[in-house]
Design a protein around this motif. Structure first.
Motif, mmCIF file in Angstrom:
data_model
loop_
_atom_site.group_PDB
_atom_site.id
_atom_site.type_symbol
_atom_site.label_atom_id
_atom_site.label_comp_id
_atom_site.label_asym_id
_atom_site.label_seq_id
_atom_site.Cartn_x
_atom_site.Cartn_y
_atom_site.Cartn_z
ATOM 1 N N SER A 122 0.838 -1.394 0.189
ATOM 2 C CA SER A 122 -0.186 0.052 -0.005
ATOM 3 C C SER A 122 0.868 1.294 -0.124
ATOM 4 C CB SER A 122 -0.990 0.047 1.093
ATOM 5 O OG SER A 122 -0.343 -0.189 2.347
ATOM 6 N N SER A 168 -8.520 -0.868 -3.637
ATOM 7 C CA SER A 168 -9.004 0.521 -2.833
ATOM 8 C C SER A 168 -7.832 0.438 -1.334
ATOM 9 C CB SER A 168 -10.338 0.559 -2.232
ATOM 10 O OG SER A 168 -10.932 0.679 -3.479
ATOM 11 N N TRP A 169 -6.750 0.860 -1.638
ATOM 12 C CA TRP A 169 -5.528 0.582 -0.394
ATOM 13 C C TRP A 169 -6.322 1.217 0.788
ATOM 14 C CZ3 TRP A 169 -2.450 -2.991 -1.361
ATOM 15 C CH2 TRP A 169 -1.980 -3.249 -2.548
ATOM 16 N N ALA A 170 -6.690 2.349 0.579
ATOM 17 C CA ALA A 170 -7.240 3.067 1.716
ATOM 18 C C ALA A 170 -8.398 2.505 2.682
ATOM 19 C CB ALA A 170 -7.942 4.595 1.429
ATOM 20 N N SER A 171 -9.283 1.677 1.868
ATOM 21 C CA SER A 171 -10.116 0.807 3.013
ATOM 22 C C SER A 171 -10.026 -0.495 2.968
ATOM 23 C CB SER A 171 -11.634 1.235 2.026
ATOM 24 O OG SER A 171 -11.584 0.617 0.773
ATOM 25 N N ALA A 172 -9.087 -1.041 2.227
ATOM 26 C CA ALA A 172 -8.687 -2.537 2.337
ATOM 27 C C ALA A 172 -8.196 -2.922 3.561
ATOM 28 C CB ALA A 172 -7.753 -2.724 1.078
ATOM 29 N N THR A 173 -8.032 -4.057 3.874
ATOM 30 C CA THR A 173 -7.180 -4.675 5.110
ATOM 31 C C THR A 173 -6.323 -5.590 4.771
ATOM 32 O OG1 THR A 173 -8.919 -6.518 5.251
ATOM 33 C CG2 THR A 173 -9.427 -4.429 6.480
ATOM 34 N N SER A 176 -8.459 -8.752 3.330
ATOM 35 C CA SER A 176 -9.157 -8.607 2.120
ATOM 36 C C SER A 176 -8.355 -8.271 0.889
ATOM 37 C CB SER A 176 -10.170 -7.294 2.417
ATOM 38 O OG SER A 176 -9.380 -6.002 2.448
#
Length: 208
Positions: A122, A168-173, A176
């Protein structure tokens, strides 16, 4: 042209790098007629490289700084190998800690591997630097054939440019994002010496 950077424990190598080749082991047949074959754990080796003196490439220096900053104190060593022509980066993160032996400890080691891969990927893909492919390799304590503690492969993740843009790096874990990567690997056991020869890296990643 190849370049490298040494800063304290950190080493930058400008060499041709790519995805890691997955090597399997066939299962051995059971002597019992009522049981099926028992598979041998699939293990892989970590690529090695030789430091190169007199670094000067600014892109390589920035990539090293980004790789080092992505994991911070979580790593005891960070090595970066960058193929300038292919714009392919391989980051090897060495970690310390207790040897994972129990099921709970193995699960924790897998989670830690995923988390560190996510931190690196990320951060690198958000750096704005020229990248077409990034491979993150996690190395940590395991046992060798003499029951001594050595560093071996824990796992890795490969992400190509098109895949990086779709995540979606900002919302990913870490969990996921793991399923979205182009190629992944997690070591199944940590008290087993890896004697499988390492295969030369391919030029590009192989999809899962």
């Amino acid at each position: 042209m190849r370049h490298a950077l040494r800063r304290g424990p950190v080493v930058l190598l400008m060499t041709v790098a790519g995805a890691l080749a997955l090597v399997g082991c066939a299962g051995s047949a059971s002597n019992s007629a009522n049981t099926g074959p028992t598979p041998t754990p699939v293990l892989e080796k970590v690529p090695t490289a030789t430091p190169i003196a007199t670094p000067s490439d600014p892109t390589g220096q920035k990539l090293l700084q980004a790789a080092r900053g992505a994991v911070g104190s979580a790593a005891s060593l960070v090595e970066a190998t960058y193929d300038v022509r292919a714009q392919s980066l391989t980051v090897t993160v060495t970690i310390s800690g207790d040897l994972p032996l129990t099921e709970t400890q193995v699960d924790a080691a897998h989670a830690r591997t995923k988390a560190l891969c996510f931190q690196e990927l990320s951060g690198l893909w958000a750096s704005g630097l020229s990248l077409r492919q990034t491979t993150v390799v996690i190395v940590g304590p395991t046992k060798d054939e003499y029951n001594a503690i050595i560093n071996q492969l824990y796992g890795y993740a490969v992400v190509n440019e098109s895949t990086a843009r779709s995540v979606s790096w900002a919302s990913a874990t870490p969990e996921s994002a793991w399923s979205a990567y182009d190629k992944t690997y997690l070591r199944p056991e940590f008290d087993l010496f890896d004697e499988i020869p390492y295969a030369p890296p391919a030029a590009t990643a192989t999809p899962k």
